[in-house]
Scaffold this motif. Structure first.
Motif, PDB file in Angstrom:
ATOM      1  N   GLY A  64       0.812  -1.210   0.000  1.00  0.00           N
ATOM      2  CA  GLY A  64       0.000   0.000   0.000  1.00  0.00           C
ATOM      3  C   GLY A  64       0.845   1.258   0.000  1.00  0.00           C
ATOM      4  O   GLY A  64       0.457   2.285  -0.555  1.00  0.00           O
ATOM      5  N   GLY A  67       1.859   1.728  -3.718  1.00  0.00           N
ATOM      6  CA  GLY A  67       0.865   1.930  -4.756  1.00  0.00           C
ATOM      7  C   GLY A  67      -0.573   1.966  -4.313  1.00  0.00           C
ATOM      8  O   GLY A  67      -1.467   1.754  -5.129  1.00  0.00           O
ATOM      9  N   GLY A  68      -0.820   2.211  -3.048  1.00  0.00           N
ATOM     10  CA  GLY A  68      -2.198   2.241  -2.568  1.00  0.00           C
ATOM     11  C   GLY A  68      -2.745   0.844  -2.367  1.00  0.00           C
ATOM     12  O   GLY A  68      -2.068  -0.156  -2.600  1.00  0.00           O
ATOM     13  N   VAL A 110      -7.407   3.286  -2.805  1.00  0.00           N
ATOM     14  CA  VAL A 110      -6.421   3.947  -1.957  1.00  0.00           C
ATOM     15  C   VAL A 110      -6.173   3.169  -0.666  1.00  0.00           C
ATOM     16  O   VAL A 110      -6.967   2.334  -0.264  1.00  0.00           O
ATOM     17  CB  VAL A 110      -6.856   5.384  -1.604  1.00  0.00           C
ATOM     18  CG1 VAL A 110      -7.075   6.194  -2.868  1.00  0.00           C
ATOM     19  CG2 VAL A 110      -8.094   5.392  -0.730  1.00  0.00           C
ATOM     20  N   CYS A 111      -5.051   3.465  -0.022  1.00  0.00           N
ATOM     21  CA  CYS A 111      -4.708   2.912   1.289  1.00  0.00           C
ATOM     22  C   CYS A 111      -4.721   4.079   2.274  1.00  0.00           C
ATOM     23  O   CYS A 111      -3.844   4.930   2.238  1.00  0.00           O
ATOM     24  CB  CYS A 111      -3.324   2.252   1.241  1.00  0.00           C
ATOM     25  SG  CYS A 111      -2.866   1.450   2.777  1.00  0.00           S
ATOM     26  N   GLY A 160      -0.107   3.773  -9.290  1.00  0.00           N
ATOM     27  CA  GLY A 160       0.501   3.870  -7.965  1.00  0.00           C
ATOM     28  C   GLY A 160       1.566   4.953  -7.883  1.00  0.00           C
ATOM     29  O   GLY A 160       1.632   5.692  -6.905  1.00  0.00           O
ATOM     30  N   GLU A 165       0.613  10.813  -2.385  1.00  0.00           N
ATOM     31  CA  GLU A 165       1.148  10.025  -1.263  1.00  0.00           C
ATOM     32  C   GLU A 165       0.208   9.963  -0.063  1.00  0.00           C
ATOM     33  O   GLU A 165       0.294   9.060   0.752  1.00  0.00           O
ATOM     34  CB  GLU A 165       2.522  10.530  -0.838  1.00  0.00           C
ATOM     35  CG  GLU A 165       2.512  11.825  -0.093  1.00  0.00           C
ATOM     36  CD  GLU A 165       3.890  12.209   0.426  1.00  0.00           C
ATOM     37  OE1 GLU A 165       3.948  13.042   1.334  1.00  0.00           O
ATOM     38  OE2 GLU A 165       4.895  11.684  -0.073  1.00  0.00           O
ATOM     39  N   ARG A 168      -1.391   6.616   0.028  1.00  0.00           N
ATOM     40  CA  ARG A 168      -0.511   5.443  -0.028  1.00  0.00           C
ATOM     41  C   ARG A 168       0.011   5.116   1.368  1.00  0.00           C
ATOM     42  O   ARG A 168       1.183   5.286   1.656  1.00  0.00           O
ATOM     43  CB  ARG A 168       0.646   5.688  -0.996  1.00  0.00           C
ATOM     44  CG  ARG A 168       0.211   5.763  -2.435  1.00  0.00           C
ATOM     45  CD  ARG A 168       1.392   5.870  -3.359  1.00  0.00           C
ATOM     46  NE  ARG A 168       2.150   7.091  -3.066  1.00  0.00           N
ATOM     47  CZ  ARG A 168       3.245   7.445  -3.703  1.00  0.00           C
ATOM     48  NH1 ARG A 168       3.722   6.712  -4.663  1.00  0.00           N
ATOM     49  NH2 ARG A 168       3.860   8.550  -3.376  1.00  0.00           N
ATOM     50  N   GLU A 169      -0.871   4.688   2.222  1.00  0.00           N
ATOM     51  CA  GLU A 169      -0.509   4.137   3.531  1.00  0.00           C
ATOM     52  C   GLU A 169       0.127   5.124   4.488  1.00  0.00           C
ATOM     53  O   GLU A 169       0.856   4.745   5.397  1.00  0.00           O
ATOM     54  CB  GLU A 169       0.428   2.930   3.311  1.00  0.00           C
ATOM     55  CG  GLU A 169       0.410   1.915   4.408  1.00  0.00           C
ATOM     56  CD  GLU A 169       1.278   0.732   4.064  1.00  0.00           C
ATOM     57  OE1 GLU A 169       2.398   0.637   4.591  1.00  0.00           O
ATOM     58  OE2 GLU A 169       0.836  -0.093   3.251  1.00  0.00           O
TER      59      GLU A 169
END
Length: 195
Positions: A64, A67-68, A110-111, A160, A165, A168-169
């Motif tokens: 994640g 790239g999510g 998304v993450c 990703g 950002e 992205r986690e």
């Protein structure tokens, strides 16, 4: 969900990543329960899944952070779809199209972990497993992805790289930054400090 709980308790689960750990075993164990596959059958399917994962890692990513959630749960769904088609007697060609279909349906996810806890929500795991089963049904029915699997993987990598950002986690966007997400983060971290 049990596999995700073991992972959350700092157990050792990664299929392909800790956050998406429940998708592949959930799909395979469901097929075993419904269709009566042996443990040896599942081991063979896991080899198929690992080969798919290796290709994804070579061409893109499965985390994640990179790239999510598309990379994390999307890769797990794709691995599970290819393995399930093989387990159900499909051809390698059909497995590849199941991979493409599952991954296409997860592009852009998304993450956004609340409190920064990288555990894919039940909705992400459920979405991944559901997309897997849809992709399996399509592939076994002879429906082929117009975009080849490698190109779908490449598209996921490109998405990703271009994803902000915050998604992205990082816990800096999405559900993590809602009023409830922020309140839960404070609660989690205050409980953490007590222990």
């Amino acid at each position: 969900m049990a596999v995700n709980e073991v992972n959350a308790g700092m157990g050792h689960c990664a299929t392909p990543t800790a956050g998406s750990a429940g998708i592949l075993p959930g799909v395979l164990l469901t097929l075993q329960a419904v269709r009566g596959f042996s443990d040896d059958d599942l081991v063979a399917a896991l080899f198929t899944a690992s080969g798919i994962g290796a290709v994804i890692i070579h061409r893109a990513h499965v985390s994640g952070a990179a790239g999510g959630c598309q990379a994390e749960t999307g890769s797990a769904a794709a691995m599970a779809a290819g393995a399930a088609v093989e387990l159900l007697g499909g051809t390698p060609h059909q497995s590849a199209h199941a991979v493409a279909s599952a991954l296409k349906n997860m592009l852009g996810v998304v993450c956004d972990p609340v409190a920064g806890l990288v555990e894919c929500r039940a909705s992400s795991a459920t979405r991944g497993a559901a997309q897997c089963f849809v992709a399996v049904d399509l592939a076994l029915a002879g429906v082929e992805s117009v975009i080849p699997p490698d190109e779908v993987i490449d598209a996921m990598a490109e998405i990703g790289r271009n994803m902000n950002e915050r998604y992205r986690e990082t816990a800096q966007g999405g559900l993590a930054t809602t009023p409830t997400g922020k309140r839960l983060a404070k609660l989690v971290w205050s409980e953490k400090q007590k222990t």
